[in-house]
Design a protein around this motif. Structure first.
Motif, mmCIF file in Angstrom:
data_model
loop_
_atom_site.group_PDB
_atom_site.id
_atom_site.type_symbol
_atom_site.label_atom_id
_atom_site.label_comp_id
_atom_site.label_asym_id
_atom_site.label_seq_id
_atom_site.Cartn_x
_atom_site.Cartn_y
_atom_site.Cartn_z
ATOM 1 N N PRO A 128 0.913 -1.087 -0.159
ATOM 2 C CA PRO A 128 -0.092 0.087 -0.168
ATOM 3 C C PRO A 128 1.015 1.281 -0.120
ATOM 4 C CG PRO A 128 -0.843 -1.449 1.603
ATOM 5 C CD PRO A 128 0.360 -2.258 1.037
ATOM 6 N N GLU A 129 0.465 2.103 -0.865
ATOM 7 C CA GLU A 129 1.431 3.194 -1.100
ATOM 8 C C GLU A 129 1.526 4.226 0.095
ATOM 9 O OE1 GLU A 129 1.342 6.085 -5.070
ATOM 10 O OE2 GLU A 129 -0.361 6.547 -3.793
ATOM 11 N N MET A 130 0.426 4.310 0.968
ATOM 12 C CA MET A 130 0.428 5.202 2.206
ATOM 13 C C MET A 130 1.353 4.600 3.265
ATOM 14 S SD MET A 130 -3.356 4.236 3.764
ATOM 15 C CE MET A 130 -4.144 5.439 2.561
ATOM 16 N N ASP A 131 1.890 3.487 2.972
ATOM 17 C CA ASP A 131 2.983 2.900 4.019
ATOM 18 C C ASP A 131 4.153 3.710 3.672
ATOM 19 O OD1 ASP A 131 1.351 1.068 5.680
ATOM 20 O OD2 ASP A 131 1.868 -0.419 4.155
ATOM 21 N N GLY A 132 4.502 4.151 2.660
ATOM 22 C CA GLY A 132 5.748 4.689 2.496
ATOM 23 C C GLY A 132 7.014 3.915 2.521
ATOM 24 N N LEU A 133 6.973 2.756 2.253
ATOM 25 C CA LEU A 133 8.126 1.742 2.656
ATOM 26 C C LEU A 133 9.321 1.902 1.770
ATOM 27 C CD1 LEU A 133 6.159 -1.528 3.580
ATOM 28 C CD2 LEU A 133 7.169 0.201 5.154
ATOM 29 N N PRO A 134 10.534 2.090 2.181
ATOM 30 C CA PRO A 134 11.702 2.322 1.579
ATOM 31 C C PRO A 134 12.037 1.108 0.534
ATOM 32 C CG PRO A 134 12.471 2.286 3.567
ATOM 33 C CD PRO A 134 10.797 2.296 3.579
ATOM 34 N N CYS A 135 11.556 -0.081 0.979
ATOM 35 C CA CYS A 135 11.819 -1.222 0.299
ATOM 36 C C CYS A 135 10.883 -1.424 -0.704
ATOM 37 C CB CYS A 135 11.991 -2.623 1.277
ATOM 38 S SG CYS A 135 10.246 -2.840 2.268
ATOM 39 N N ALA A 136 9.923 -0.787 -0.988
ATOM 40 C CA ALA A 136 8.807 -1.411 -1.881
ATOM 41 C C ALA A 136 9.143 -0.623 -3.141
ATOM 42 C CB ALA A 136 7.413 -0.845 -1.472
ATOM 43 N N ASP A 137 8.874 -1.601 -4.235
ATOM 44 C CA ASP A 137 9.299 -0.751 -5.631
ATOM 45 C C ASP A 137 8.230 -0.208 -6.271
ATOM 46 O OD1 ASP A 137 12.044 -2.270 -6.024
ATOM 47 O OD2 ASP A 137 10.716 -4.281 -5.654
ATOM 48 N N LEU A 138 6.881 -0.612 -5.559
ATOM 49 C CA LEU A 138 5.806 -0.133 -6.298
ATOM 50 C C LEU A 138 4.668 -0.003 -5.146
ATOM 51 C CD1 LEU A 138 3.724 0.190 -8.825
ATOM 52 C CD2 LEU A 138 3.269 -2.167 -8.641
ATOM 53 N N GLY A 139 4.057 1.270 -5.106
ATOM 54 C CA GLY A 139 3.003 1.502 -4.191
ATOM 55 C C GLY A 139 1.619 1.408 -4.796
ATOM 56 N N VAL A 140 0.783 0.676 -4.203
ATOM 57 C CA VAL A 140 -0.553 0.641 -4.763
ATOM 58 C C VAL A 140 -1.605 1.363 -4.113
ATOM 59 C CG1 VAL A 140 0.130 -1.662 -5.769
ATOM 60 C CG2 VAL A 140 -1.047 -1.598 -3.622
ATOM 61 N N SER A 141 -2.691 1.912 -4.620
ATOM 62 C CA SER A 141 -3.527 2.560 -4.010
ATOM 63 C C SER A 141 -5.053 2.404 -4.732
ATOM 64 C CB SER A 141 -3.242 4.210 -3.942
ATOM 65 O OG SER A 141 -3.285 4.679 -5.371
ATOM 66 N N GLU A 142 -6.199 2.972 -4.269
ATOM 67 C CA GLU A 142 -7.349 2.682 -5.140
ATOM 68 C C GLU A 142 -7.340 3.373 -6.395
ATOM 69 O OE1 GLU A 142 -10.519 4.186 -2.403
ATOM 70 O OE2 GLU A 142 -10.354 2.290 -1.025
ATOM 71 N N ALA A 143 -6.291 4.448 -6.388
ATOM 72 C CA ALA A 143 -6.140 5.034 -7.978
ATOM 73 C C ALA A 143 -5.139 4.568 -8.681
ATOM 74 C CB ALA A 143 -5.912 6.562 -7.679
ATOM 75 N N ASN A 144 -4.212 3.451 -8.007
ATOM 76 C CA ASN A 144 -3.028 2.759 -8.720
ATOM 77 C C ASN A 144 -3.053 1.376 -8.475
ATOM 78 O OD1 ASN A 144 -0.766 2.631 -10.223
ATOM 79 N ND2 ASN A 144 0.452 3.094 -8.150
ATOM 80 N N PRO A 145 -3.758 0.481 -9.219
ATOM 81 C CA PRO A 145 -3.885 -1.010 -8.898
ATOM 82 C C PRO A 145 -2.593 -1.737 -9.529
ATOM 83 C CG PRO A 145 -5.421 -0.327 -10.900
ATOM 84 C CD PRO A 145 -4.984 0.827 -10.180
ATOM 85 N N LEU A 146 -2.470 -2.715 -9.203
ATOM 86 C CA LEU A 146 -1.612 -3.592 -9.775
ATOM 87 C C LEU A 146 -2.158 -4.388 -10.832
ATOM 88 C CD1 LEU A 146 1.303 -4.978 -9.635
ATOM 89 C CD2 LEU A 146 0.377 -6.452 -7.891
ATOM 90 N N ARG A 147 -1.518 -4.409 -11.989
ATOM 91 C CA ARG A 147 -1.758 -5.476 -12.996
ATOM 92 C C ARG A 147 -0.584 -6.328 -13.387
ATOM 93 N NH1 ARG A 147 -4.123 -0.284 -13.987
ATOM 94 N NH2 ARG A 147 -6.518 -0.378 -14.346
ATOM 95 N N GLU A 148 -1.034 -7.488 -13.976
ATOM 96 C CA GLU A 148 -0.163 -8.336 -14.343
ATOM 97 C C GLU A 148 -0.842 -9.197 -15.482
ATOM 98 O OE1 GLU A 148 2.395 -10.353 -15.746
ATOM 99 O OE2 GLU A 148 3.211 -9.376 -13.939
ATOM 100 N N GLY A 149 -0.496 -9.000 -16.632
ATOM 101 C CA GLY A 149 -1.248 -9.421 -17.618
ATOM 102 C C GLY A 149 -2.776 -9.520 -17.690
#
Length: 156
Positions: A80-101
């Protein structure tokens, strides 16, 4: 779409494996450090390449294997983007879903278990499913005494 529910008995944790048949790539929701070998074996057995790990929240009751899996497979770590984790490569949010294929993991902000908890809405072959992490459990809900959890928010 390929789907597997994986269980870790010591922490009573579920990990969910989703594979896209079109791309041969996979996403693991809430992977657990103690089960890295099991998860890698499942991916190999299904002939899938791990593209992302996706956590519902920062876990206090077990350690995620996201960074370990990234070091072994080259996958991306999504949180989740709001966590602001430095180890995350990608932050997801309701406006920014994760897509794979052909798969879309639509984040839903569901605070209560933790203050930044997210569930993921996924279309499984024409049937919508929500993966709630530790917010909603069989016969109950998740604890609210971790990371600014709030029972009132959880029950809204």
């Amino acid at each position: 779409m390929i789907f597997r529910q994986l269980y870790e008995p010591d922490s009573s944790t579920y990990t969910y494996l989703f594979g896209c048949r079109d791309t041969g790539r996979a996403v693991l929701i809430d992977p657990v450090l103690e089960t890295v070998e099991r998860d890698l074996s499942a991916l190999q057995e299904l002939d899938l390449t791990l593209s992302h790990t996706l956590d519902t929240h920062i876990h206090a009751d077990h350690v995620t294997s996201a960074c370990r899996l990234r070091s072994l497979t080259g996958c991306k770590v999504a949180y989740p983007e709001m966590d602001g984790l430095p180890c995350a490569d990608l932050g997801v949010s309701e406006a920014n879903p994760l897509r794979e294929g052909s798969l879309t993991f639509q984040p839903l902000f569901t605070p209560g278990h933790t203050d930044t908890h997210h569930s993921y809405l996924i279309d499984l072959s024409g049937s919508l499913r929500v993966f709630t992490g530790d917010a909603l459990l069989i016969d109950g809900c998740g604890r609210t005494d971790f990371q600014d959890g709030d029972a009132a928010s959880l029950y809204l």
